[in-house]
Each structure stands twice: as structure tokens, then as C-alpha cells.
Write an enzyme that holds these catalytic residues in place. Structure first.
Site, PDB file in Angstrom:
ATOM      1  N   THR A 143      27.908  39.898  51.912  1.00  0.00           N
ATOM      2  CA  THR A 143      27.844  38.519  51.433  1.00  0.00           C
ATOM      3  C   THR A 143      26.899  37.688  52.276  1.00  0.00           C
ATOM      4  O   THR A 143      26.850  37.860  53.488  1.00  0.00           O
ATOM      5  CB  THR A 143      29.248  37.867  51.511  1.00  0.00           C
ATOM      6  OG1 THR A 143      30.182  38.647  50.774  1.00  0.00           O
ATOM      7  CG2 THR A 143      29.249  36.457  50.955  1.00  0.00           C
ATOM      8  N   ARG A 191      36.004  44.606  39.487  1.00  0.00           N
ATOM      9  CA  ARG A 191      36.551  44.053  40.735  1.00  0.00           C
ATOM     10  C   ARG A 191      35.796  42.789  41.134  1.00  0.00           C
ATOM     11  O   ARG A 191      34.575  42.719  41.071  1.00  0.00           O
ATOM     12  CB  ARG A 191      36.443  45.088  41.850  1.00  0.00           C
ATOM     13  CG  ARG A 191      36.966  44.616  43.219  1.00  0.00           C
ATOM     14  CD  ARG A 191      35.870  44.075  44.109  1.00  0.00           C
ATOM     15  NE  ARG A 191      36.366  43.749  45.467  1.00  0.00           N
ATOM     16  CZ  ARG A 191      35.631  43.138  46.386  1.00  0.00           C
ATOM     17  NH1 ARG A 191      34.386  42.783  46.132  1.00  0.00           N
ATOM     18  NH2 ARG A 191      36.142  42.866  47.575  1.00  0.00           N
ATOM     19  N   VAL A 192      36.544  41.782  41.550  1.00  0.00           N
ATOM     20  CA  VAL A 192      35.977  40.535  42.075  1.00  0.00           C
ATOM     21  C   VAL A 192      36.631  40.257  43.418  1.00  0.00           C
ATOM     22  O   VAL A 192      37.859  40.345  43.549  1.00  0.00           O
ATOM     23  CB  VAL A 192      36.230  39.355  41.116  1.00  0.00           C
ATOM     24  CG1 VAL A 192      35.789  38.038  41.754  1.00  0.00           C
ATOM     25  CG2 VAL A 192      35.488  39.576  39.803  1.00  0.00           C
ATOM     26  N   GLY A 193      35.834  39.966  44.425  1.00  0.00           N
ATOM     27  CA  GLY A 193      36.359  39.651  45.741  1.00  0.00           C
ATOM     28  C   GLY A 193      36.533  38.161  45.942  1.00  0.00           C
ATOM     29  O   GLY A 193      36.743  37.403  44.997  1.00  0.00           O
ATOM     30  N   ASP A 194      36.402  37.740  47.176  1.00  0.00           N
ATOM     31  CA  ASP A 194      36.632  36.337  47.502  1.00  0.00           C
ATOM     32  C   ASP A 194      35.411  35.454  47.269  1.00  0.00           C
ATOM     33  O   ASP A 194      35.535  34.242  47.113  1.00  0.00           O
ATOM     34  CB  ASP A 194      37.036  36.210  48.969  1.00  0.00           C
ATOM     35  CG  ASP A 194      35.890  36.596  49.907  1.00  0.00           C
ATOM     36  OD1 ASP A 194      35.379  37.724  49.768  1.00  0.00           O
ATOM     37  OD2 ASP A 194      35.500  35.789  50.764  1.00  0.00           O
ATOM     38  N   THR A 205      32.914  36.435  54.871  1.00  0.00           N
ATOM     39  CA  THR A 205      32.297  37.707  54.521  1.00  0.00           C
ATOM     40  C   THR A 205      33.264  38.822  54.904  1.00  0.00           C
ATOM     41  O   THR A 205      34.149  38.625  55.734  1.00  0.00           O
ATOM     42  CB  THR A 205      30.950  37.887  55.254  1.00  0.00           C
ATOM     43  OG1 THR A 205      30.322  39.093  54.817  1.00  0.00           O
ATOM     44  CG2 THR A 205      31.128  37.951  56.751  1.00  0.00           C
ATOM     45  N   GLY A 206      33.092  39.987  54.286  1.00  0.00           N
ATOM     46  CA  GLY A 206      33.975  41.098  54.613  1.00  0.00           C
ATOM     47  C   GLY A 206      34.805  41.533  53.432  1.00  0.00           C
ATOM     48  O   GLY A 206      34.415  41.372  52.278  1.00  0.00           O
ATOM     49  N   VAL A 207      35.975  42.082  53.699  1.00  0.00           N
ATOM     50  CA  VAL A 207      36.847  42.582  52.639  1.00  0.00           C
ATOM     51  C   VAL A 207      37.511  41.395  51.942  1.00  0.00           C
ATOM     52  O   VAL A 207      38.453  40.788  52.453  1.00  0.00           O
ATOM     53  CB  VAL A 207      37.914  43.538  53.214  1.00  0.00           C
ATOM     54  CG1 VAL A 207      38.848  44.028  52.101  1.00  0.00           C
ATOM     55  CG2 VAL A 207      37.245  44.729  53.887  1.00  0.00           C
ATOM     56  N   GLY A 208      37.010  41.091  50.764  1.00  0.00           N
ATOM     57  CA  GLY A 208      37.409  39.862  50.077  1.00  0.00           C
ATOM     58  C   GLY A 208      38.869  39.761  49.740  1.00  0.00           C
ATOM     59  O   GLY A 208      39.447  38.664  49.706  1.00  0.00           O
TER      60      GLY A 208
END
Length: 331
Positions: free
Chosen positions: A191, A219-222, A242-245
Site C-alpha cells: 500500500t 478479497r478487499v483489505g483495509d 499498510t500491511g495485513v488489512g
């Protein structure tokens, strides 16, 4: 009755005559104290972004130093990475999902709390600009999938093949094992989030990504979720992640950090608390990366992460700096 009304009105007028010069005097004293007591003055304009995206932060700074507003700055800044085919975590060249499709997520937020987002959108290079159009041209905050793509075409965006040969070959190699094991600070480095304050002191933010490599379709993250991947309150400051959403969504991380700053915490302390909240919910699992950055109304910045390796860029009249983030774990 008339006498009581006269006395009441006279008292109010007298109080107002006394309070006006006192208020003016107090404001002047406050200004004098701020300038003389050694406190740092507000830093503006300024831009901050996740990771060492020096070209993106430089572009945003170009907008700010020429007197441009913070919303234009963050949009133009992150577009640099969306167009960079060598950046396999954002825009054109992003790594695809398990089915070989590159899907993009983005959101943007302005000084007035207006916001727009696109989720799981294909075939459009500049998802951040589509998100801004959602904000400015529709009554909605989010558009997803085919609906977002169709809206983009209606707004004049061109269809673009987002899957580069490099990302395609890596995906074909991955399919041989189909093992989903994101590498910290590489595939989790997914991100660009950017925050800016312009010369008028107004704050805006943007966040854009192609998401986790080889994610499940849909899939949608943060990153496109207001309050999770990005949040701005013009009275207080802004934060992005940023990172694992999934872990950021569970704690509504960016909103949390802004609220902690509202309660008086510095951007640095607020980012640290945001990471610690995530750690507290994952006591037996720490094999993933999260990084937060934040800025407050004075232009003070902060950043914090779980594992070493995360950095963030700042650009102001004080210089263009890549800042290594402090981390919760040290090895």
C-alpha cells in the site's frame, strides 16, 4: 417587571463590554506565549507517506510548495506509484489474485470529511482518481467491482491491462504450489498511504493498493475502508495504514489513531497504541506486518510497526527524509 428586565439587560451589556477586551487580551497573550515559550511552530506544508516512495512524496511536495491544496497533493502523489510498473503492489503491474486478475482498491478523504472509495476494480490504472470522482460526482462513498469500473468509463477513464508480463510470470510460477504465505515487508508491502497539510493548514489523505498477492478473488483489505486504512479529521490530524488489512479492519486502526490524537496523544504515541491494540488481539500470532503513520494539525508526524523494516517518507521545508519506523518486535 420592567425594572428587573432593565437590570438584567444592563448586566449583560456590561459583561459583554468587559469580556470583549479581556478575550482579545487573552488571545493576544496566548499568541505571545506560543511564540515565546519554545514550542515548535506548526509545520506546513508537509506530506508524509508509507514506505520509501520518494517520487510520490516529491510529486505531492511539488503541488504543496506551489501553493496547491492538500487534496490535489495526495492524489497526484500516489498516482506516481499507480503508474509505476515496477511497483508490484499498486496500480499497473500489481500482483494478481489467485485467478490472475489484478484488482485495485483505493480511497481518498478531504478536509471536510468528504470521502470516496473503489473496491476490487479491474482495468483502470488510477483507482485513486476514480475514488475522487466517486466522492465528488456521486451521492455514494464506495463503488465496487464492475460497478466501479463502469463508473470509471463513464467518467472518461480508459481501459488498461493491469497485468504486466513480470507479474503474470510470477503468478504462473506461484500456481505450481499455490502456497499462500505472504513475506513480511515484501508481499505485505502492499500500500501507499499519504497524508498532507497545505499552506492553509488543511489536511487530506489518500490510500491505494492492488492488495495482497494471490488473494482470493473478491478479497478487499483495509485500504479503501474509511476509518480502517485511512482517516482524516481536519481539526485533529490523519492516519493511514499498510500491511495485513484484515487486522487493521478489526481495530478500525486509522480512526483509532486519530481519536487517540484527539485525546492528546502525539502522532508517535498514537501509532504505537494502534499497533499494540492489534498485538493484543493476536497474542499467539505475530508473523505478519502492520505499519501506521500519522500526522497532527501542527504537522508533527509519527510511525510505528510490528516488525523492523517499515519506513515512511516526510517532505517539508525541513527536508525530504526516509524515516525508519520503530517497531514492536526487534528481530
Amino acid at each position: 417587571m420592567e425594572r428587573r428586565k432593565f437590570l438584567k439587560n444592563s448586566t449583560a451589556v456590561t459583561a459583554s463590554l468587559i469580556s470583549v477586551p479581556l478575550m482579545a487580551s487573552s488571545l493576544e497573550n496566548a499568541k505571545r506565549e506560543t511564540s515565546n515559550n519554545g514550542e515548535s511552530k506548526a509545520v506546513r506544508p508537509i506530506v508524509i507517506c508509507t514506505w520509501d516512495f520518494h517520487k510520490a512524496s516529491a510529486k505531492a511536495w511539488d503541488v504543496l510548495k506551489d501553493g496547491g491544496n492538500s487534496l490535489d497533493a495526495v492524489e497526484e502523489g500516489v498516482k506516481i506509484e499507480e503508474a509505476d510498473v515496477d511497483n508490484q503492489t499498486v496500480g499497473v503491474g500489481g500482483r494478481p489474485d489467485r485467478d490472475g486478475n489484478v484488482t485495485l482498491d483505493a480511497c481518498i478523504m478531504d478536509k471536510n470529511g468528504n470521502c470516496g472509495a473503489v473496491l476490487a476494480m479491474q482495468n483502470i490504472a488510477h483507482s485513486i482518481s476514480v475514488a475522487r470522482k466517486v466522492m465528488e460526482r456521486t451521492p455514494h462513498v464506495m463503488l465496487a467491482g464492475k460497478g466501479a469500473e463502469q463508473f470509471a468509463y463513464e467518467m472518461g477513464f480508459e481501459k488498461t491491462d493491469l497485468l504486466t508480463e513480470k507479474s503474470k510470470q510470477e503468478w504462473l510460477e506461484w500456481k505450481k504450489t499455490s502456497k499462500y504465505e505472504p513475506i513480511i515487508n515484501i508481499e505485505n508491502h502492499d500500500t501507499i498511504g499519504m497524508l498532507a497539510i497545505d499552506k492553509d493548514g488543511d489536511i487530506s489523505g489518500a490510500c491505494t493498493t492492488s492488495g495482497m498477492a494471490y488473494k482470493m478473488a473478491g478479497r478487499v483489505g483495509d485500504s479503501p475502508i474509511i476509518g480502517a486504512g485511512l482517516f482524516v479529521d481536519n481539526e485533529i490530524g490523519g492516519a493511514t495504514a499498510t500491511g495485513v488489512g484484515e487486522e487493521v479492519v478489526r481495530t478500525v486502526g486509522s480512526f483509532l489513531i486519530v481519536e487517540l490524537m484527539r485525546q492528546g496523544k502525539s502522532p508517535q504515541a498514537a501509532c504505537e497504541e494502534g499497533v499494540k491494540r492489534i498485538i493484543a488481539k493476536n497474542k499467539d500470532k505475530q508473523d505478519f506486518q502492520i505499519g501506521f503513520i500519522a500526522i497532527n494539525k501542527k504537522g508533527e508526524t509519527g510511525g510505528y510497526c510490528i516488525h523492523p523494516g517499515f519506513t515512511y517518507r516526510t517532505y517539508s521545508e525541513e527536508g525530504h527524509v526516509n524515516n525508519p519506523s520503530e517497531s514492536y518486535l526487534h528481530s
